[in-house]
Structures are given as C-alpha cells and as structure tokens.
Design a protein around this motif. Structure first.
Motif, PDB file in Angstrom:
ATOM      1  N   MET A  38       0.828  -1.199   0.000  1.00  0.00           N
ATOM      2  CA  MET A  38       0.000   0.000   0.000  1.00  0.00           C
ATOM      3  C   MET A  38       0.868   1.257   0.000  1.00  0.00           C
ATOM      4  SD  MET A  38      -2.976   1.140   2.741  1.00  0.00           S
ATOM      5  CE  MET A  38      -3.767  -0.459   2.593  1.00  0.00           C
ATOM      6  N   THR A  39       1.886   1.304   0.881  1.00  0.00           N
ATOM      7  CA  THR A  39       2.760   2.483   0.918  1.00  0.00           C
ATOM      8  C   THR A  39       3.541   2.621  -0.380  1.00  0.00           C
ATOM      9  OG1 THR A  39       4.490   1.188   2.038  1.00  0.00           O
ATOM     10  CG2 THR A  39       2.965   2.439   3.432  1.00  0.00           C
ATOM     11  N   SER A  40       3.887   1.488  -0.996  1.00  0.00           N
ATOM     12  CA  SER A  40       4.617   1.549  -2.267  1.00  0.00           C
ATOM     13  C   SER A  40       3.760   2.178  -3.356  1.00  0.00           C
ATOM     14  CB  SER A  40       5.057   0.137  -2.675  1.00  0.00           C
ATOM     15  OG  SER A  40       5.679   0.145  -3.940  1.00  0.00           O
ATOM     16  N   VAL A  41       2.490   1.787  -3.417  1.00  0.00           N
ATOM     17  CA  VAL A  41       1.597   2.357  -4.432  1.00  0.00           C
ATOM     18  C   VAL A  41       1.385   3.845  -4.175  1.00  0.00           C
ATOM     19  CG1 VAL A  41      -0.759   2.325  -5.333  1.00  0.00           C
ATOM     20  CG2 VAL A  41       0.450   0.178  -4.930  1.00  0.00           C
ATOM     21  N   LEU A  42       1.156   4.224  -2.916  1.00  0.00           N
ATOM     22  CA  LEU A  42       0.978   5.644  -2.593  1.00  0.00           C
ATOM     23  C   LEU A  42       2.205   6.451  -2.992  1.00  0.00           C
ATOM     24  CD1 LEU A  42      -0.716   5.525   0.947  1.00  0.00           C
ATOM     25  CD2 LEU A  42      -1.805   5.881  -1.253  1.00  0.00           C
ATOM     26  N   GLY A  43       3.384   5.920  -2.682  1.00  0.00           N
ATOM     27  CA  GLY A  43       4.611   6.630  -3.022  1.00  0.00           C
ATOM     28  C   GLY A  43       4.802   6.759  -4.515  1.00  0.00           C
ATOM     29  N   SER A 119       5.877  13.071   3.834  1.00  0.00           N
ATOM     30  CA  SER A 119       5.539  12.308   5.033  1.00  0.00           C
ATOM     31  C   SER A 119       4.400  11.342   4.749  1.00  0.00           C
ATOM     32  CB  SER A 119       5.141  13.255   6.168  1.00  0.00           C
ATOM     33  OG  SER A 119       3.942  13.954   5.847  1.00  0.00           O
ATOM     34  N   PHE A 120       4.322  10.325   5.587  1.00  0.00           N
ATOM     35  CA  PHE A 120       3.177   9.424   5.663  1.00  0.00           C
ATOM     36  C   PHE A 120       2.511   9.654   7.004  1.00  0.00           C
ATOM     37  CE2 PHE A 120       5.555   7.225   2.395  1.00  0.00           C
ATOM     38  CZ  PHE A 120       4.594   6.579   1.627  1.00  0.00           C
ATOM     39  N   PHE A 121       1.191   9.622   7.030  1.00  0.00           N
ATOM     40  CA  PHE A 121       0.468   9.743   8.292  1.00  0.00           C
ATOM     41  C   PHE A 121      -0.925   9.164   8.141  1.00  0.00           C
ATOM     42  CE2 PHE A 121      -0.282  13.610   5.899  1.00  0.00           C
ATOM     43  CZ  PHE A 121      -1.627  13.846   6.048  1.00  0.00           C
ATOM     44  N   LEU A 122      -1.586   8.960   9.256  1.00  0.00           N
ATOM     45  CA  LEU A 122      -2.949   8.438   9.290  1.00  0.00           C
ATOM     46  C   LEU A 122      -3.894   9.536   9.740  1.00  0.00           C
ATOM     47  CD1 LEU A 122      -2.220   4.983  10.927  1.00  0.00           C
ATOM     48  CD2 LEU A 122      -2.968   5.350   8.592  1.00  0.00           C
ATOM     49  N   THR A 123      -5.077   9.565   9.153  1.00  0.00           N
ATOM     50  CA  THR A 123      -6.063  10.569   9.535  1.00  0.00           C
ATOM     51  C   THR A 123      -7.454   9.951   9.479  1.00  0.00           C
ATOM     52  OG1 THR A 123      -6.934  12.786   9.034  1.00  0.00           O
ATOM     53  CG2 THR A 123      -6.271  11.442   7.172  1.00  0.00           C
ATOM     54  N   PRO A 124      -8.297  10.219  10.486  1.00  0.00           N
ATOM     55  CA  PRO A 124      -9.675   9.709  10.429  1.00  0.00           C
ATOM     56  C   PRO A 124     -10.515  10.534   9.474  1.00  0.00           C
ATOM     57  CG  PRO A 124      -9.318  10.958  12.449  1.00  0.00           C
ATOM     58  CD  PRO A 124      -7.986  10.889  11.754  1.00  0.00           C
ATOM     59  N   HIS A 133      -0.102   9.979   2.015  1.00  0.00           N
ATOM     60  CA  HIS A 133       1.283  10.328   1.702  1.00  0.00           C
ATOM     61  C   HIS A 133       1.289  11.704   1.048  1.00  0.00           C
ATOM     62  CE1 HIS A 133       5.378  10.294   0.589  1.00  0.00           C
ATOM     63  NE2 HIS A 133       5.234   9.880  -0.666  1.00  0.00           N
ATOM     64  N   VAL A 134       1.991  12.635   1.673  1.00  0.00           N
ATOM     65  CA  VAL A 134       2.119  14.000   1.155  1.00  0.00           C
ATOM     66  C   VAL A 134       3.523  14.182   0.595  1.00  0.00           C
ATOM     67  CG1 VAL A 134       2.178  16.447   1.755  1.00  0.00           C
ATOM     68  CG2 VAL A 134       0.383  14.982   2.681  1.00  0.00           C
ATOM     69  N   LEU A 135       3.604  14.757  -0.597  1.00  0.00           N
ATOM     70  CA  LEU A 135       4.890  14.982  -1.255  1.00  0.00           C
ATOM     71  C   LEU A 135       4.902  16.392  -1.843  1.00  0.00           C
ATOM     72  CD1 LEU A 135       7.483  13.334  -1.874  1.00  0.00           C
ATOM     73  CD2 LEU A 135       6.484  12.782  -4.091  1.00  0.00           C
ATOM     74  N   PRO A 136       5.935  17.186  -1.554  1.00  0.00           N
ATOM     75  CA  PRO A 136       5.987  18.544  -2.121  1.00  0.00           C
ATOM     76  C   PRO A 136       6.114  18.521  -3.640  1.00  0.00           C
ATOM     77  CG  PRO A 136       7.517  18.298  -0.272  1.00  0.00           C
ATOM     78  CD  PRO A 136       7.047  16.926  -0.628  1.00  0.00           C
ATOM     79  N   ILE A 137       5.594  19.557  -4.265  1.00  0.00           N
ATOM     80  CA  ILE A 137       5.742  19.778  -5.708  1.00  0.00           C
ATOM     81  C   ILE A 137       6.624  21.001  -5.889  1.00  0.00           C
ATOM     82  CG2 ILE A 137       4.562  20.347  -7.867  1.00  0.00           C
ATOM     83  CD1 ILE A 137       2.092  18.971  -6.759  1.00  0.00           C
TER      84      ILE A 137
END
Length: 282
Positions: A38-43, A119-124, A133-137
């Motif tokens: 899952m993290t690989s796909v998000l990344g 970063s990776f994080f969890l949010t309800p 997964h948030v990545l700067p542009i």
C-alpha cells in the motif's frame, strides 16, 4: 466426508499453522506485506504527480490550468492499474487550497502536513481511517509550488459508525485486528500480541494487535465450517442413495421387498434431512 474433513484440516494448518504463535506470526506477515504494498503504491503515484512538469506549471498558471491538473491526477491514478481503484489524490497550492483531485479524497485540515516535508500519516475521515502520503511539488527552480496528497482507506468505517469514532480495526485473514494510533500511544510502550507498522522512512504509524482469544475463535469458526461441510456432504450422499433404493422398490416382486425399500427410502430421506439441518445450524 473424509476428504472434506481432511481438506479442512489442511486448510486450517495452512491458514493458522500448528500453534497460536504461528497463527499470530502469519497475521503479522500478511498485514506487513499488504501495508508495504500500500505504501509503495501511494509513493509511486505521489512521485508520478509531483515529478510531472505539468503539476508545477499548472499550479503556477492559476485557474486556467485547472483542467490540466485534473487530467494529470486522473492519468496518474489510472497508471496505478488495479491498485488505483481505491486511491484518491489531491493537488494543493502553497496556500493549502485544493486545486485538483481524483477519487474520493478526504479534507486534510492540518496545514502543517500540506506545507511540510514528504511524510506518511494516518487521519480519520467519514469513510474510515486513511493512510496519506504527502509529497511537495517543486518547479524547475526548485521552488515549492504546492504539494500532492495521495491516500487510501486503511480501515473502512462501519455502517453504524459515527464520524467521531476513535475505534478502528483492520481486517486480516483470521479476523479483525484492533489499531492504536500514534496519538493513542503507538510506538511507545509495546502491548502484548502487537506489532508496529512503519512508514518507508521508519517512522511508527500504527500499532496492530490481535488477541489470542480472537485467533482461537477464528480457528473454532473454521472447524465449525469444516464440520458443517463434512456433514452436508454426508447428507447429500444419503439423499442421493434414495434413487437406487426407489429403483429396487420399483423392481420388487414381493410385498416384503417393496415395504423394505419404501422404509429404507424414508429412513434415508429423514437422516439426510436431519444431517442437512445440523450442517446449517453449524
């Protein structure tokens, strides 16, 4: 019946192992593997959007480039193939305003996350607990133009759950496992029968635990299902035997043979029906 029972025993050994410890280890391996994928796909999706020159160019062009940004998000989600069906992605500008999105994204109301580093994080969310997964542009001059957030539901919300629920579970092959978030102490003092899921960078994200009693109940449930399948197989066998018995009754040339075949067929029907009822109860 014996083949069904043997198949059930082999299935139990394959799914649970010989001991409760081996069952717990299998759950951990399966959950870790699924989480890593899952993290690989998000990344991969986030990197594809952030590194596309059209992302920074569209963010710098204002509202006129909105369609280009939406097309970019849709294209990158489609590139993820089957794994992209559950994904959502949002492109934010430097003010934290969503400029384009795809899928069913959540509303990330933490400005520091959008404006911060990768970063990776969890949010309800109303749809459940989400892994984000948030990545700067950045533009060609390496100036920050915005950010992309790619997310997927980790623990879906139940139909009866409220938006404010704080209890999340993760479905595993052996049943639901409970989750403990960072804000609840995950990554601190470890609990028995628990393990941590970490981001690709090694940061702890969530603690997963499944009590031995839950594993024992899952094992007992599989055994009941195996017993039910074996009894159902015996029931069907008895019911199928009625046909040959009725054939013998039709060919009977003596009253005793006719009555005996009739009684045998009634007995087979009663026994098969009773066993089928038992199987359904199990």
């Amino acid at each position: 019946m014996l083949l069904v029972g043997l198949g059930g025993a082999l299935l139990e050994l394959w799914r649970f192992g010989a001991t409760e410890a081996s069952a717990s280890a299998r759950v951990e391996r399966r959950v870790r593997g699924d989480f890593d994928r899952m993290t690989s796909v998000l990344g991969r999706v986030a990197a594809g959007i952030a590194s596309d020159p059209g992302a920074s160019r569209g963010l710098g062009a204002g509202a006129d480039a909105a369609r280009d940004l939406f097309d970019l998000v849709d294209r990158r989600l489609a590139d993820a193939g089957g794994a992209g069906g559950d994904l959502a992605a949002t492109i934010y500008d430097t003010r934290g305003i969503a400029r384009a999105w795809g899928g069913r994204p959540s509303d990330i109301r933490v400005p520091d996350r959008i404006a911060g580093p990768a970063s990776f994080f969890l949010t309800p969310s109303p749809l459940g607990l989400r892994l984000v997964h948030v990545l700067p542009i950045v533009d060609a001059q390496q100036h920050r133009a915005g950010a992309v957030a790619v997310e997927r539901v980790l623990s879906p919300a139940s139909a009866a759950a409220t938006i404010a629920t704080s209890e999340f579970v993760l479905e595993t092959p052996l049943g639901p496992a409970s989750l403990r978030m960072r804000w609840e102490g995950a990554g601190g003092e470890p609990r028995p029968n628990a393990f941590l899921l970490r981001s690709p960078g090694g940061d702890p994200l969530v603690e997963v635990s499944m009590a031995p009693d839950d594993i024992a109940r899952a094992r007992a449930r599989l055994r009941r299902q195996t017993a039910a399948a074996a009894i159902a197989a015996l029931s069907v066998t008895l019911l199928l035997l009625i046909g040959p018995v009725l054939d013998r009754r039709a060919e009977a040339d003596r009253r005793s043979a006719f009555v005996g075949a009739t009684a045998a067929s009634i007995a087979l029907l009663a026994a098969g029906t009773l066993l089928l009822w038992v199987a359904l109860r199990l």
